[in-house]
Design an enzyme around this catalytic site. Structure first.
Site, short mmCIF file in Angstrom:
data_model
loop_
_atom_site.label_atom_id
_atom_site.label_comp_id
_atom_site.label_asym_id
_atom_site.label_seq_id
_atom_site.Cartn_x
_atom_site.Cartn_y
_atom_site.Cartn_z
N CYS A 1 19.07 -91.39 -73.38
CA CYS A 1 17.47 -91.21 -73.74
C CYS A 1 16.98 -92.06 -74.97
O CYS A 1 18.00 -92.44 -75.80
CB CYS A 1 17.23 -89.84 -74.21
SG CYS A 1 17.64 -88.44 -73.00
N GLY B 1 14.86 -94.32 -71.06
CA GLY B 1 14.62 -92.91 -70.17
C GLY B 1 13.33 -93.02 -69.62
O GLY B 1 12.32 -92.87 -70.31
N ASN C 1 19.38 -87.82 -77.91
CA ASN C 1 20.16 -89.01 -77.13
C ASN C 1 21.77 -88.84 -77.29
O ASN C 1 22.24 -88.99 -78.40
CB ASN C 1 19.61 -90.30 -77.78
CG ASN C 1 20.28 -91.41 -77.16
OD1 ASN C 1 20.63 -92.53 -77.60
ND2 ASN C 1 20.79 -91.41 -75.87
N GLY C 2 22.20 -88.58 -76.00
CA GLY C 2 23.91 -88.50 -76.23
C GLY C 2 23.98 -87.45 -75.12
O GLY C 2 23.27 -87.07 -74.41
N CYS D 1 29.05 -97.54 -79.10
CA CYS D 1 29.15 -97.60 -77.66
C CYS D 1 28.91 -99.19 -77.42
O CYS D 1 28.18 -99.80 -77.77
CB CYS D 1 28.06 -97.00 -76.98
SG CYS D 1 28.04 -97.21 -75.37
N TYR E 1 24.22 -103.77 -71.87
CA TYR E 1 22.99 -103.19 -71.13
C TYR E 1 21.96 -102.38 -71.78
O TYR E 1 20.73 -102.73 -71.69
CB TYR E 1 23.47 -102.57 -69.78
CG TYR E 1 22.36 -101.89 -68.79
CD1 TYR E 1 21.99 -102.98 -68.10
CD2 TYR E 1 22.17 -100.77 -68.96
CE1 TYR E 1 20.86 -102.33 -66.95
CE2 TYR E 1 21.15 -100.18 -67.90
CZ TYR E 1 20.52 -100.86 -67.19
OH TYR E 1 19.73 -100.37 -66.20
N SER F 1 18.26 -107.79 -67.46
CA SER F 1 19.30 -107.68 -68.43
C SER F 1 20.39 -108.71 -68.27
O SER F 1 21.11 -109.10 -69.06
CB SER F 1 20.07 -106.23 -67.95
OG SER F 1 20.33 -105.88 -67.08
N ASP G 1 25.20 -111.31 -63.98
CA ASP G 1 24.68 -109.83 -64.07
C ASP G 1 25.39 -109.25 -65.22
O ASP G 1 26.44 -109.57 -65.60
CB ASP G 1 24.84 -109.01 -62.51
CG ASP G 1 23.73 -107.90 -62.59
OD1 ASP G 1 23.07 -107.54 -63.60
OD2 ASP G 1 23.62 -107.55 -61.47
N ASP G 2 24.65 -108.09 -65.54
CA ASP G 2 25.46 -107.42 -66.74
C ASP G 2 26.73 -106.45 -66.62
O ASP G 2 27.51 -106.38 -67.30
CB ASP G 2 24.38 -106.52 -67.58
CG ASP G 2 23.75 -105.64 -66.68
OD1 ASP G 2 24.43 -104.55 -66.75
OD2 ASP G 2 22.35 -105.91 -66.25
N CYS H 1 31.49 -92.23 -68.34
CA CYS H 1 31.00 -91.98 -69.45
C CYS H 1 30.56 -90.64 -69.61
O CYS H 1 29.71 -89.86 -69.14
CB CYS H 1 29.77 -92.94 -69.95
SG CYS H 1 29.18 -92.53 -71.62
N CYS I 1 33.71 -97.56 -79.26
CA CYS I 1 34.14 -96.86 -77.98
C CYS I 1 33.87 -97.91 -76.71
O CYS I 1 32.90 -98.73 -76.69
CB CYS I 1 33.18 -95.79 -77.63
SG CYS I 1 33.50 -94.96 -75.86
N CYS J 1 34.77 -96.57 -71.03
CA CYS J 1 34.19 -96.68 -69.43
C CYS J 1 34.96 -98.09 -68.93
O CYS J 1 35.08 -98.28 -67.81
CB CYS J 1 32.76 -97.05 -69.44
SG CYS J 1 31.98 -98.04 -70.62
S1 SF4 Z 1 32.42 -94.58 -72.32
FE1 SF4 Z 1 31.22 -96.67 -72.10
S2 SF4 Z 1 28.92 -96.15 -71.91
FE2 SF4 Z 1 30.09 -94.44 -72.63
S3 SF4 Z 1 30.07 -94.54 -75.00
FE3 SF4 Z 1 31.95 -95.34 -74.39
S4 SF4 Z 1 31.40 -97.57 -74.16
FE4 SF4 Z 1 29.51 -96.38 -74.10
#
Ligand code: SF4
Length: 501
Positions: free
Chosen positions: A23, A50, A124-125, A261, A267, A308, A370-371, A407, A458, A461
């Site tokens: 969001c 969002g 957001n989260g 993230c 993206y 993107s 593409d992203d 994620c 992080c 994913c």
């Molecule tokens: S899992 Fe991927 S999308 Fe989710 S916070 Fe970590 S890097 Fe970002």
């Protein structure tokens, strides 16, 4: 008709599925300013985060009003509605939920009555200990009286903050937030104070800006720009700030352990946003150059999947020396495809979203940038569309590594079962999308382009290493508050089943 939420309580249906959010949040404290209008334009700049519902809460110091509804920011608010949201404090939210729980009651800001007044909160989260937090609300008077239980992590959090009759909201936040696990960039308010807080990992962005006579907090710097606020700094991971007539005060509710993230760079964030001091656009162009180095190909044109994929395509063209061209035209008014709630709509969405420029494409060997690839449906449809438009060859280049893991921190890509890169190698994905060649940027290459130390990011994913510990599989999932926990293991089993011949 939208419902005015000023003094309403929420009647949540426990049978609804719990949402996950990616969001946009915005907050402003600015006496003498039209704060609802500033928030409207802030949300307008964050609309990409969002698109299912939008809401604004405003307070004049004595009375708090919340207005929210389903739809885009521009669909929810009119000049007349904004005129009714008076005061000097406001928080706003634009929401993206998944799995069909896109409904008014789950729109934000959430609203609760407290012992001292009211609280409105925008999040957001995504929390990972929602079940545990929800269980801790068992003693809540409303729960004991049989009122419906919350169906979103944000509603649980709001109730927790409101459940301390002896504490101010600020003191309640210091007490509650250390126990909250997961991703949360929060903007919230009581009648007289604007608050902002960010989880200790700082998974989602949150920035502080300054107006001539006030303060702004927003998910991205691009939202500061649109309201004329100067960027001051990021809200630190583990920091809580409060803004009122006494000024801005800050305190820590937890030690910072940054894990920003990585996918925001790929993206999520706007290209004109600055993350950790780096322009997102500049990072994406650099990733495109890196992609050209890692996966060169003999071709006539580089075309982006707009919007993107555009900066990385520019970078690929720069890095390869192959001319850049616009070969696909995007209908700017159609939402992002992976936010569509069903497979059927997703397929339709691709057709609605992009149209090839035949005179540019016909007879050409194309590099299409593409992203990311999530399910593969978008890329398969694009390759088919380009071939039908006369492309001689279609080489797909992706400016992120393969997305192999879900994620749990605020983005809903898909379940593991739906992620095409789970269990399929690059060559198998290439065949699946029918490209002549396929290349993903390496994780190392992507991280180098962000210029952020790898240990501060992080990237779960991509590599499955989740920086915030996940609870047992039956205590996490989209439907955890419905008692229908959808587990990682269950997803994996489905995945195996889908791979059977
Ligand atoms: S899992 Fe991927 S999308 Fe989710 S916070 Fe970590 S890097 Fe970002």
């Amino acid at each position: 008709m939208a419902r005015r939420d000023g003094l309403l309580t929420h009647d949540l249906n426990p049978n609804e599925k719990g949402p996950q959010d990616a969001c946009g949040v915005f907050g402003v404290w600015a006496p003498g300013e039209q704060v609802a209008k500033l928030t409207y334009f802030g949300l307008y700049a964050l609309q990409h985060r969002g698109q299912e519902s939008a809401g604004i809460a405003a307070s004049d110091g004595g009375r708090m009003v919340v207005y929210k509804d389903m739809g885009l920011v521009s669909q929810v608010f009119t000049e007349d509605i904004l005129e009714t949201l008076t005061g000097h404090i406001a928080v706003g939210h634009c929401r993206y939920s998944t799995t069909g729980t896109s409904r008014w009651e789950n729109a934000q800001p959430t609203f609760r009555t407290t012992a001292q007044g009211h609280i409105a909160l925008a999040h957001n989260g995504n929390l990972v200990n929602t079940k545990e937090l929800d269980d801790s609300l068992e003693a809540e008077p409303a729960r004991r009286s049989g009122r419906p239980r919350p169906t979103t992590d944000t509603e649980v959090l709001t109730r927790l903050l409101a459940a301390h009759p002896d504490l101010s909201i600020e003191a309640a936040a210091v007490k509650v937030l250390p126990n909250v696990k997961g991703a949360f960039s929060l903007v919230f308010m009581d009648e007289g104070t604007l608050y902002a807080a960010r989880d200790p990992q700082g998974i989602r962005p949150l920035v502080l800006g300054k107006l001539e006579h006030g303060w702004v907090v927003a998910s991205e710097t691009a939202a500061l720009d649109i309201v004329g606020a100067a960027f001051i700094r990021e809200i630190e991971p583990g920091e809580l700030i409060a803004i009122d007539e006494s000024g801005l005060r800050t305190q820590r509710f937890a030690e910072a352990a940054p894990k920003h993230c990585l996918f925001e760079y790929v993206y999520l964030a706007r290209p004109d946003t600055v993350l950790a001091g780096k322009s997102v656009h500049a990072v994406r162009v650099a990733v495109g150059r890196r992609l050209a180095k890692e996966h060169p190909v003999d071709a006539d044109l580089v075309i982006p999947v707009p919007e993107s994929g555009t900066p990385a395509a520019v970078g690929y063209a720069q890095g390869s020396g192959i001319p850049f061209a616009q070969g696909l035209v995007k209908n700017a008014y159609v939402g992002r495809t992976f936010i569509q709630p069903s497979q059927t709509l997703r397929q339709l969405g691709i057709r609605l979203k992009l149209n090839p420029l035949r005179e540019v494409i016909a007879g050409k060997k194309l590099v299409v940038v593409d992203d990311s690839i999530v399910r593969g449906n978008t890329q398969r449809a694009i390759v088919r569309m380009l071939r039908e438009a006369g492309a001689a060859e279609v080489h797909v280049r992706i400016s992120s590594p393969p997305v192999q893991w879900p994620c749990f921190y605020g983005i809903d890509f898909a379940t593991r079962a739906e992620l095409i890169a789970t269990g399929l190698g690059v060559e198998e994905i290439r065949k699946s999308i029918d490209a002549d060649s396929l290349g993903y940027v390496s994780q190392e290459g992507l991280i180098e382009c962000t210029q952020v130390a790898t240990e501060l990011l992080c990237k779960a994913c991509f590599d499955g290493e989740y920086p915030i510990e996940l609870p047992a599989s039956d205590l996490i999932g989209k439907h955890i508050l419905d008692g229908i926990a959808k587990t990682v293991e269950a997803d994996a089993e489905v995945h195996q089943a889908l791979r059977l011949p």
